[in-house]
Design a protein around this motif. Structure first.
Motif, PDB file in Angstrom:
ATOM      1  N   UNK A  56       0.837  -1.209   0.000  1.00  0.00           N
ATOM      2  CA  UNK A  56       0.000   0.000   0.000  1.00  0.00           C
ATOM      3  C   UNK A  56       0.868   1.255   0.000  1.00  0.00           C
ATOM      4  N   UNK A  57       1.902   1.270   0.852  1.00  0.00           N
ATOM      5  CA  UNK A  57       2.776   2.449   0.935  1.00  0.00           C
ATOM      6  C   UNK A  57       3.528   2.644  -0.381  1.00  0.00           C
ATOM      7  N   UNK A  58       4.052   1.548  -0.925  1.00  0.00           N
ATOM      8  CA  UNK A  58       4.821   1.647  -2.173  1.00  0.00           C
ATOM      9  C   UNK A  58       3.959   2.177  -3.310  1.00  0.00           C
ATOM     10  N   UNK A  59       2.740   1.647  -3.450  1.00  0.00           N
ATOM     11  CA  UNK A  59       1.861   2.111  -4.527  1.00  0.00           C
ATOM     12  C   UNK A  59       1.396   3.543  -4.298  1.00  0.00           C
ATOM     13  N   UNK A  60       1.208   3.923  -3.022  1.00  0.00           N
ATOM     14  CA  UNK A  60       0.785   5.292  -2.717  1.00  0.00           C
ATOM     15  C   UNK A  60       1.872   6.299  -3.061  1.00  0.00           C
ATOM     16  N   UNK A  61       3.127   5.873  -3.024  1.00  0.00           N
ATOM     17  CA  UNK A  61       4.234   6.759  -3.391  1.00  0.00           C
ATOM     18  C   UNK A  61       4.538   6.658  -4.885  1.00  0.00           C
ATOM     19  N   UNK A  62       4.528   5.439  -5.404  1.00  0.00           N
ATOM     20  CA  UNK A  62       4.964   5.208  -6.779  1.00  0.00           C
ATOM     21  C   UNK A  62       3.990   5.781  -7.802  1.00  0.00           C
ATOM     22  N   UNK A  63       2.692   5.552  -7.618  1.00  0.00           N
ATOM     23  CA  UNK A  63       1.710   5.954  -8.628  1.00  0.00           C
ATOM     24  C   UNK A  63       1.670   7.463  -8.863  1.00  0.00           C
ATOM     25  N   UNK A  64       1.451   8.276  -7.821  1.00  0.00           N
ATOM     26  CA  UNK A  64       1.435   9.729  -8.095  1.00  0.00           C
ATOM     27  C   UNK A  64       2.802  10.256  -8.518  1.00  0.00           C
ATOM     28  N   UNK A  65       3.882   9.659  -7.985  1.00  0.00           N
ATOM     29  CA  UNK A  65       5.213  10.100  -8.391  1.00  0.00           C
ATOM     30  C   UNK A  65       5.464   9.862  -9.866  1.00  0.00           C
ATOM     31  N   UNK A  66       5.062   8.684 -10.362  1.00  0.00           N
ATOM     32  CA  UNK A  66       5.248   8.383 -11.776  1.00  0.00           C
ATOM     33  C   UNK A  66       4.393   9.290 -12.647  1.00  0.00           C
TER      34      UNK A  66
END
Length: 287
Positions: free
Chosen positions: A223-233
């Motif tokens: 959850x944390x990884x996707x919450x950071x990765x998606x908007x960052x990308x």
């Protein structure tokens, strides 16, 4: 199930340092993995666009057997398409870009030779095809953009290789962290586990809280990884499209959703499988 969940939360709180270390390591691993996968998607799309644009141009001598050379070029397995462009056609193309070219040709003659234009299956095949065609009789020179094709292919390949190596190392580190965290939690409860075994508790009953613990850590990391990765990308893609709109970045949901979903699923699986393996090994050591 309520008992197992409560015991899992208790174990995570009692071993907070080990749990946080595992969570941070797994989150970083998933971020790295997701970044490499997204980078690979964009690299592959860039290579595909490059492949669609790269041509091997073979300039033919006067009197060359154009038909035989064309037949040979089409027989090469690396060539996806081959066409023969006559000197008049080349002159017409050049005239579109520079109208004065035809006037100059009227004075000194048509300087452009007949040309074989070859499309390759992969960018890396350009050098092979160029070498094969340049050795044929009747071919004066071959051009395929070696100054930018070869360095581009080598750079993109190196980037993918380094990324995969880093992800592999991080996955191993995460797995070992999960093993250690679960073993520490089970060791802290060794007296309780011994009593449970004497009372006839099954392996599954003893292992369940620790399996839930590993699963919860995996879910949190995903959850944390996707919450950071998606908007960052998405933010990075927006900047790239503004600064370099010709760059073929991946933005379609049909491609991104399976990749991001796979990253999250991998985090959950690593947490689950790591805890299953750790509890099995620890109980075997007790026997």
């Amino acid at each position: 199930m309520t008992y197992h969940l409560r015991q899992a939360l208790l174990a995570m709180r009692e071993n907070l340092t080990a749990t946080l270390a595992t969570l941070v390591t797994m989150t970083l691993t998933l971020l790295m993995l997701g970044s490499v996968l997204l980078l690979t998607l964009n690299v592959n799309r860039t290579l595909a666009q490059l492949e669609s644009q790269v041509e091997v141009a073979a300039f033919l001598e006067d009197g060359a057997d154009d038909a035989e050379l064309l037949r040979y070029a089409r027989s090469l397995p690396q060539v996806s398409a081959a066409t023969l462009v006559t000197s008049e056609q080349v002159l017409a193309e050049m005239t579109q870009d520079s109208p004065y070219t035809r006037d100059a040709a009227a004075l000194v003659g048509n300087p452009f030779p007949d040309t074989l234009r070859l499309r390759v299956n992969r960018v890396g095949d350009s050098r092979t095809v160029a070498a094969a065609v340049s050795a044929l009789p009747g071919v004066d020179d071959v051009e395929y953009g070696a100054d930018y094709v070869d360095p581009t292919v080598k750079t993109l390949t190196a980037v993918r290789g380094v990324g995969y190596a880093l992800v592999g190392l991080l996955l191993l580190g995460t797995l070992f962290n999960i093993l250690n965290a679960v073993r520490v939690a089970m060791y802290a409860r060794r007296n309780e586990i011994a009593v449970m075994r004497l009372l006839g508790a099954t392996r599954a009953f003893i292992r369940m809280p620790h399996v839930i613990e590993g699963l919860m850590v995996g879910v949190l990391a995903a959850v944390i990884a996707l919450a950071v990765l998606t908007p960052g990308y998405l933010q990075l893609v927006g900047r790239v499209q503004q600064l370099a709109p010709v760059f073929p970045v991946v933005t379609d949901q049909a491609t991104l959703v399976p990749v991001l979903g796979g990253v999250g699923l991998l985090g959950i699986l690593v947490g689950l499988l790591g805890s299953l393996f750790a509890t099995q090994r620890y109980l075997q050591e007790l026997e």
